[in-house]
Motif scaffolding. Structure first.
Motif, PDB file in Angstrom:
ATOM      1  N   LYS A  43      39.294  12.090  29.050  1.00 21.89           N
ATOM      2  CA  LYS A  43      38.508  11.341  30.015  1.00 21.89           C
ATOM      3  C   LYS A  43      37.348  12.180  30.517  1.00 21.89           C
ATOM      4  O   LYS A  43      37.276  13.382  30.297  1.00 21.89           O
ATOM      5  CB  LYS A  43      39.384  10.927  31.197  1.00 21.89           C
ATOM      6  CG  LYS A  43      40.474   9.948  30.822  1.00 21.89           C
ATOM      7  CD  LYS A  43      41.276   9.527  32.049  1.00 21.89           C
ATOM      8  CE  LYS A  43      42.333   8.508  31.672  1.00 21.89           C
ATOM      9  NZ  LYS A  43      43.110   8.054  32.853  1.00 21.89           N
ATOM     10  N   LYS A  44      36.426  11.498  31.176  1.00 19.12           N
ATOM     11  CA  LYS A  44      35.342  12.208  31.841  1.00 19.12           C
ATOM     12  C   LYS A  44      35.941  13.037  32.964  1.00 19.12           C
ATOM     13  O   LYS A  44      36.735  12.555  33.770  1.00 19.12           O
ATOM     14  CB  LYS A  44      34.321  11.208  32.375  1.00 19.12           C
ATOM     15  CG  LYS A  44      33.117  11.825  33.044  1.00 19.12           C
ATOM     16  CD  LYS A  44      32.032  10.775  33.281  1.00 19.12           C
ATOM     17  CE  LYS A  44      32.512   9.655  34.157  1.00 19.12           C
ATOM     18  NZ  LYS A  44      31.430   8.703  34.472  1.00 19.12           N
ATOM     19  N   ALA A  45      35.601  14.303  33.009  1.00 18.74           N
ATOM     20  CA  ALA A  45      36.219  15.225  33.957  1.00 18.74           C
ATOM     21  C   ALA A  45      35.977  14.786  35.401  1.00 18.74           C
ATOM     22  O   ALA A  45      34.930  14.216  35.733  1.00 18.74           O
ATOM     23  CB  ALA A  45      35.684  16.631  33.738  1.00 18.74           C
ATOM     24  N   GLY A 136      28.646  16.882  27.824  1.00 16.45           N
ATOM     25  CA  GLY A 136      29.256  17.977  28.551  1.00 16.45           C
ATOM     26  C   GLY A 136      30.217  17.527  29.645  1.00 16.45           C
ATOM     27  O   GLY A 136      30.951  18.349  30.192  1.00 16.45           O
ATOM     28  N   MET A 137      30.251  16.235  29.954  1.00 19.47           N
ATOM     29  CA  MET A 137      31.126  15.727  31.006  1.00 19.47           C
ATOM     30  C   MET A 137      32.530  15.415  30.494  1.00 19.47           C
ATOM     31  O   MET A 137      33.444  15.197  31.291  1.00 19.47           O
ATOM     32  CB  MET A 137      30.514  14.469  31.626  1.00 19.47           C
ATOM     33  CG  MET A 137      29.164  14.695  32.280  1.00 19.47           C
ATOM     34  SD  MET A 137      28.350  13.167  32.794  1.00 19.47           S
ATOM     35  CE  MET A 137      29.374  12.694  34.188  1.00 19.47           C
ATOM     36  N   VAL A 162      26.044  24.074  25.229  1.00 21.02           N
ATOM     37  CA  VAL A 162      24.815  23.477  24.726  1.00 21.02           C
ATOM     38  C   VAL A 162      24.863  21.954  24.787  1.00 21.02           C
ATOM     39  O   VAL A 162      23.842  21.283  24.781  1.00 21.02           O
ATOM     40  CB  VAL A 162      24.540  23.945  23.269  1.00 21.02           C
ATOM     41  CG1 VAL A 162      25.459  23.233  22.284  1.00 21.02           C
ATOM     42  CG2 VAL A 162      23.081  23.718  22.896  1.00 21.02           C
ATOM     43  N   LEU A 163      26.064  21.372  24.904  1.00 19.72           N
ATOM     44  CA  LEU A 163      26.200  19.925  24.939  1.00 19.72           C
ATOM     45  C   LEU A 163      25.850  19.328  26.292  1.00 19.72           C
ATOM     46  O   LEU A 163      25.630  18.127  26.408  1.00 19.72           O
ATOM     47  CB  LEU A 163      27.636  19.529  24.574  1.00 19.72           C
ATOM     48  CG  LEU A 163      28.063  19.891  23.153  1.00 19.72           C
ATOM     49  CD1 LEU A 163      29.536  19.592  22.958  1.00 19.72           C
ATOM     50  CD2 LEU A 163      27.234  19.152  22.135  1.00 19.72           C
ATOM     51  N   THR A 164      25.801  20.135  27.339  1.00 18.47           N
ATOM     52  CA  THR A 164      25.487  19.634  28.667  1.00 18.47           C
ATOM     53  C   THR A 164      24.122  18.954  28.667  1.00 18.47           C
ATOM     54  O   THR A 164      23.152  19.491  28.125  1.00 18.47           O
ATOM     55  CB  THR A 164      25.505  20.785  29.686  1.00 18.47           C
ATOM     56  OG1 THR A 164      26.810  21.362  29.690  1.00 18.47           O
ATOM     57  CG2 THR A 164      25.183  20.275  31.082  1.00 18.47           C
ATOM     58  N   ASN A 165      24.073  17.767  29.266  1.00 22.09           N
ATOM     59  CA  ASN A 165      22.877  16.937  29.403  1.00 22.09           C
ATOM     60  C   ASN A 165      22.456  16.258  28.104  1.00 22.09           C
ATOM     61  O   ASN A 165      21.467  15.534  28.086  1.00 22.09           O
ATOM     62  CB  ASN A 165      21.692  17.736  29.967  1.00 22.09           C
ATOM     63  CG  ASN A 165      21.943  18.217  31.375  1.00 22.09           C
ATOM     64  OD1 ASN A 165      22.592  17.525  32.165  1.00 22.09           O
ATOM     65  ND2 ASN A 165      21.467  19.408  31.694  1.00 22.09           N
TER      66      ASN A 165
END
Length: 222
Positions: A43-45, A136-137, A162-165
């Motif tokens: 799930k989304k953190a 990233g979430m 690197v996956l954030t955003n």
């Protein structure tokens, strides 16, 4: 220093591999039956604290596959396997139903024996559907490759900042080698369209892999 490569020679072999590590699949394993590429995610953190805390929520990710030539070019629309085009290349590639409810798993079945000779690279991408969400979430995910008689190899994902955003990235690449073997690499930074944060949708990857605009219009039934 690159990680040592691994070989999958037996149809019942069970193994684990790491990102950036090359995994060679022998011809005997690939022609033994369908190879299933599964992406599982959590799930989304949860975010925030106290009264502002948001609990972990399901997230809608979409797994897609681009069948390319040696130049990483996708010849036509029939070489894209995604939620709106579930069967490709005369059944050589088949997609699971779209997990729209954030069900946490999608898979693609590949019959390597039926792939046309023009296809020598397979690139699996993942995109996130919700407007403000990004990769990233997601708190955890893994790629699982199943084959033969209960054989399975898996690779954990999402420990790469690197996956954030970013709302889309290419995770898995199969490349055809000599003797009809294929090499698998998992790399969340491999085809991320550079640092272009506008590469949020499937059509951006279609442009990257060389599809004509008229072909891209067919993605959503246009």
């Amino acid at each position: 220093m690159p990680l040592p490569s691994k070989r999958i020679n037996n149809v019942d072999q069970v193994d684990t591999f790491s990102k950036e590590q090359e995994v060679i699949f022998s011809k005997s394993v690939l022609v033994s039956g369908i190879v299933r590429l599964t992406m599982k995610w959590g799930k989304k953190a949860a975010t925030g604290y106290g009264l502002k805390k948001k609990l972990a929520e399901p997230v809608d990710l979409d797994l897609s596959l681009f069948a390319c030539n040696a130049n990483y070019e996708c010849p036509d629309y029939d070489c894209i396997n995604f939620f709106n085009h579930l069967v490709c290349l005369n059944g050589a590639i088949k997609h699971s139903p779209d997990a729209r409810d954030g069900g946490g798993e999608e898979y693609i079945d590949i019959d390597f024996a039926r792939l046309p000779s023009k296809i020598s690279v397979l690139v699996a991408t993942v995109t996130i559907f919700e407007g403000d969400d990004h990769l990233g979430m997601v708190d955890d995910a893994e790629i699982i490759v199943s084959y033969g008689n209960g054989g399975k190899s898996n690779c954990p994902l999402y420990d790469n900042p690197v996956l954030t955003n970013h709302k889309g990235a290419a995770f898995v690449v199969f490349e055809k080698r000599e003797n009809d073997e294929w090499a698998l690499t998992v790399s969340p930074s491999l085809v991320e369209i550079g640092t272009n944060k506008n590469a949020e949708k499937l059509e951006h990857f279609c442009l990257y892999f060389g599809l004509e605009p008229k072909e891209i219009k067919r993605l959503y039934g246009c």
